[in-house]
Design a protein around this motif. Structure first.
Motif, PDB file in Angstrom:
ATOM      1  N   VAL A 166       0.847  -1.193   0.000  1.00  0.00           N
ATOM      2  CA  VAL A 166       0.000   0.000   0.000  1.00  0.00           C
ATOM      3  C   VAL A 166       0.884   1.245   0.000  1.00  0.00           C
ATOM      4  O   VAL A 166       1.845   1.328   0.776  1.00  0.00           O
TER       5      VAL A 166
ATOM      6  N   THR B 107       0.523   5.425   0.341  1.00  0.00           N
ATOM      7  CA  THR B 107      -0.419   6.483   0.707  1.00  0.00           C
ATOM      8  C   THR B 107      -0.353   7.697  -0.210  1.00  0.00           C
ATOM      9  O   THR B 107      -1.349   8.390  -0.395  1.00  0.00           O
TER      10      THR B 107
ATOM     11  N   GLU C 287      -2.928   5.475  -3.520  1.00  0.00           N
ATOM     12  CA  GLU C 287      -3.751   6.680  -3.698  1.00  0.00           C
ATOM     13  C   GLU C 287      -3.898   6.934  -5.202  1.00  0.00           C
ATOM     14  O   GLU C 287      -2.967   6.698  -5.968  1.00  0.00           O
TER      15      GLU C 287
ATOM     16  N   LEU D 184      -6.678   3.079  -4.272  1.00  0.00           N
ATOM     17  CA  LEU D 184      -7.313   2.988  -2.957  1.00  0.00           C
ATOM     18  C   LEU D 184      -7.774   4.396  -2.606  1.00  0.00           C
ATOM     19  O   LEU D 184      -6.982   5.238  -2.192  1.00  0.00           O
TER      20      LEU D 184
ATOM     21  N   GLY E  86      -9.403   3.085   2.776  1.00  0.00           N
ATOM     22  CA  GLY E  86      -8.796   4.375   2.517  1.00  0.00           C
ATOM     23  C   GLY E  86      -9.437   5.465   3.354  1.00  0.00           C
ATOM     24  O   GLY E  86     -10.655   5.503   3.516  1.00  0.00           O
TER      25      GLY E  86
ATOM     26  N   VAL F  20      -3.953   9.343   0.786  1.00  0.00           N
ATOM     27  CA  VAL F  20      -4.983   8.484   1.377  1.00  0.00           C
ATOM     28  C   VAL F  20      -4.352   7.663   2.494  1.00  0.00           C
ATOM     29  O   VAL F  20      -3.463   6.842   2.238  1.00  0.00           O
TER      30      VAL F  20
ATOM     31  N   VAL G 167      -4.479   4.767   5.503  1.00  0.00           N
ATOM     32  CA  VAL G 167      -5.023   3.408   5.438  1.00  0.00           C
ATOM     33  C   VAL G 167      -5.367   2.923   6.844  1.00  0.00           C
ATOM     34  O   VAL G 167      -4.565   3.036   7.771  1.00  0.00           O
TER      35      VAL G 167
END
Length: 215
Positions: A42, A44, A71, A87, A103, A121, A123
């Motif tokens: 992931v 961000t 993101e 996300l 998100g 974003v 998480v």
């Protein structure tokens, strides 16, 4: 839930058989890019201290089955480096019957009014009745019922009073620092000391850049 830091904002979150890596960036330890068996990676936002284009290909090659979530603006920025899925805020991705990623938020914090804002974003990781929040680079969004908060400790966009107020607003049971790669060893207690003393969390966990904790 086990949490391992790999420097700055990179976290490995493990719950049962599931492994999720968040924000492997330029300030992250090289060991983060040698991890295997990841269910998801992931990112961000697109700043290089959160995703390192020079080393991410090695990580993707070692984890061909991992879901790649970022993101939405970052998905475009990472074009050609794997097949990334957006996300976005309030979107939930289920990785297993007891592990979800959601998100949170929309934009990076303001660095200076003359610098255009980019997407960010955070998480929210939910597993084993524990909710962990990694906000990326923003204090704007405060999700409900967070048990564990990874708090950005120092940044060009942050000051100590804002950090403390963010921890108080989230009101986690446990808080630990991330985004601390810009702080000297001598200056570290100035930042972490205020959060630990004033943030109001039941446990202020000083999780080092290569340490693991069970929360």
């Amino acid at each position: 839930m086990d949490i391992t830091r790999f420097g700055h904002s990179a976290l490995l979150v493990e719950s049962g058989p599931h492994r999720v890596l968040i924000d492997p960036g330029t300030f992250s330890r090289d060991e983060a890019f040698s991890l295997t068996g990841l269910d998801a990676i992931v990112v961000t936002h697109q700043h290089p201290d959160h995703v390192d284009p020079a080393r991410i290909e090695r990580l993707l090659a070692a984890n061909p089955d991992a879901r790649l979530l970022a993101e939405p603006q970052t998905v475009a920025a990472l074009g050609g480096l794997g097949v990334w899925q957006p996300l976005a805020a309030n979107v939930t991705v289920e990785l297993g019957p007891s592990l979800t990623l959601t998100g949170i938020g929309f934009e990076h914090a303001v660095i200076h009014p003359d610098i255009p804002r980019i997407g960010n974003v955070g998480v929210l990781v939910e597993a084993e009745d524990t909710r962990l929040f990694h906000p990326g680079d923003s204090y704007e969004s405060v999700p409900r019922a967070v048990d564990v908060l990874a708090v950005p400790l120092s940044a060009p966009w942050a000051k100590v009073s804002e950090t403390v107020d963010f921890v108080r607003a989230v009101a986690p049971r446990v808080v630990f620092p991330i985004h601390d790669g810009t702080i000297s060893d001598l200056g570290y207690p100035i930042y972490w000391g205020r959060v630990a003393e004033m943030g109001g969390a039941e446990e202020a966990l000083l999780l080092g850049p290569d340490a693991t904790a069970t929360v």
